[in-house]
Design an enzyme around this catalytic site. Sequence first.
Site, short mmCIF file in Angstrom:
data_model
loop_
_atom_site.label_atom_id
_atom_site.label_comp_id
_atom_site.label_asym_id
_atom_site.label_seq_id
_atom_site.Cartn_x
_atom_site.Cartn_y
_atom_site.Cartn_z
N ASN A 168 -7.56 -3.20 1.16
CA ASN A 168 -8.54 -2.07 1.09
C ASN A 168 -8.75 -1.77 -0.23
O ASN A 168 -9.84 -1.53 -0.86
CB ASN A 168 -8.37 -1.15 1.98
CG ASN A 168 -9.25 -0.07 1.84
OD1 ASN A 168 -10.59 -0.22 2.54
ND2 ASN A 168 -8.96 1.09 1.17
N ASP A 232 -12.70 -15.81 -1.13
CA ASP A 232 -12.15 -16.88 -1.64
C ASP A 232 -10.92 -16.93 -2.00
O ASP A 232 -9.89 -17.62 -1.51
CB ASP A 232 -12.99 -17.69 -2.78
CG ASP A 232 -12.77 -19.17 -2.64
OD1 ASP A 232 -12.51 -19.69 -1.61
OD2 ASP A 232 -12.84 -19.61 -3.93
N ASP A 238 -7.03 -22.78 -1.21
CA ASP A 238 -5.46 -23.36 -0.95
C ASP A 238 -4.83 -22.34 -1.33
O ASP A 238 -3.52 -22.41 -0.84
CB ASP A 238 -5.59 -24.71 -1.54
CG ASP A 238 -6.19 -25.83 -0.46
OD1 ASP A 238 -6.71 -25.35 0.51
OD2 ASP A 238 -6.54 -26.82 -0.94
N ASP A 257 -2.87 -2.99 6.52
CA ASP A 257 -2.82 -1.72 6.13
C ASP A 257 -4.21 -1.00 6.22
O ASP A 257 -5.41 -1.69 5.63
CB ASP A 257 -2.33 -1.42 4.76
CG ASP A 257 -2.26 0.06 4.25
OD1 ASP A 257 -1.44 0.75 5.11
OD2 ASP A 257 -3.10 0.27 3.37
N GLU A 281 -3.56 -1.76 11.43
CA GLU A 281 -3.13 -0.33 11.47
C GLU A 281 -4.54 0.52 11.76
O GLU A 281 -5.16 0.88 10.32
CB GLU A 281 -2.45 0.17 10.27
CG GLU A 281 -1.99 1.53 10.40
CD GLU A 281 -2.28 2.37 8.81
OE1 GLU A 281 -1.54 3.57 8.89
OE2 GLU A 281 -2.92 1.83 7.98
#
Length: 477
Positions: A168, A232, A238, A257, A281
Amino acid sequence: MKKTHFLVSMLALAFLSSCQNSDENDNESLRKEEVHNKTVNVTNHDGRPFSTGGGSAAGKFVSGPGGGVMMQGFYWDVPEGGTWWNTVKDKLTAWSDSGISAVWLPPASKAQNGAYSMGYDPTDYYDFGNFNQNGSVETRFGSRTELEALITKAHAENMQVYADIVINHNSGGQSQANPFTGTNTWTDFSGVASGKFQRSYHDFYKNSYGNNDEGAFGGFPDLCHANPYVQDWLWGRDDSVGKYYKNVMKFDGWRFDYVKGFGPWVVNNWNSNVGGFSVGELWDSNVNTLEWWANNANSSVFDFAAYYKMDEAFDNGNLNILNDDMMWKRNPYKAVTFVANHDTDIINNKMQAYAYILTHEGYPTIFYRDYEEWLNKERLNNLIWIHNNKATGTTSILYTDNDEYIARRNGYNGNPGLVVYINNSSSWQERWVETNWSSKQIKDFTGHSGWYPTTQGDKWVKIQAPPNSYSIWSLNQ
């Protein structure tokens, strides 16, 4: 994420046993009417990583019929000094032998406060304690080498390892002029030591993609998931964060979270591109909100609805509230149940709560301090064994009042299921209940009751539970 930490003083738990004998022929027809049946149409969480009953002689986890049990392998402010990865590694064999199938670790990468950080202020997702930045080489928990040794040991014990993923917000960037705010912001991550996922003000709100998303946290720079560059690096390329954690570090799943801070599509895209078990969560007691998020994220979610119901039931003398709706009743495949965690610890009568989550559907989690420090480990291991060996099939609630709760797991694929009896009163209680079994001897697998009753031909039987405790009944086999 650390919100509010409740300090709970734990009382010593006394476990009582009875040497009484049962007379199963007395007044059966009169006692039947005491039991009111309610069936919850939910299914066993057979899609989870399965666990063994009591582990194996070699100490390696082997799957059993009841489902998996997760260990939260940390608490808030674990000891500093880079010793935690080794502390957890040294416990894995015992956890595996007890029937624990997976361990959830704290955020593993370097954060703003370096060796002092619990990891929820991430700076460099690719620094696992192997780069000298933010004042240290190692994280609070140890070195990358020690983390990799922990994961390798867990896999040798047939356990899975889940990473705590904080996407976040970020912290620890340098100051830069930001044309979108007209001020300087701490959003320059071009100098991260790993050289991977370098970020600037373009990658945080507010920016060309808008002023905000679902929510910011604590004043930290709020990562912009709408930016294709961020997508991305998180899950696309990858060597994205997700794929690096899975393919290089060998994590098996994710605890996301503060998912209130971004849309569920973010976790859905991560899961689609990276794979592995995931749980979010979403700190919300509204079961409709939990179900909405889990469905849209294609992920499990912590069952905060059950968490707050258990507090009301076991601490406030209202076991009737366990009839209410919870995420595990909506979809046990996507419900992760818990009694305490590193953020919140409000339930005082924890053994009754663990007896509840370890006999009911969902994916139960054991909190490190409850297991290793605060509660009776032998009793918790007993509940884990019961969960892994007996807790199968759909759930039928058989009886509730303020002080008593009785439920039946109806069995699955030849497994007999169980009957759990939780008693919050100060005296022994007895009830007649309808079981899964006709003319079979049963016993209390907790050892709290000394009864070995035989069910009648119509499957009814009288069982008992000790004061302020529980009993769990199944076929004596």
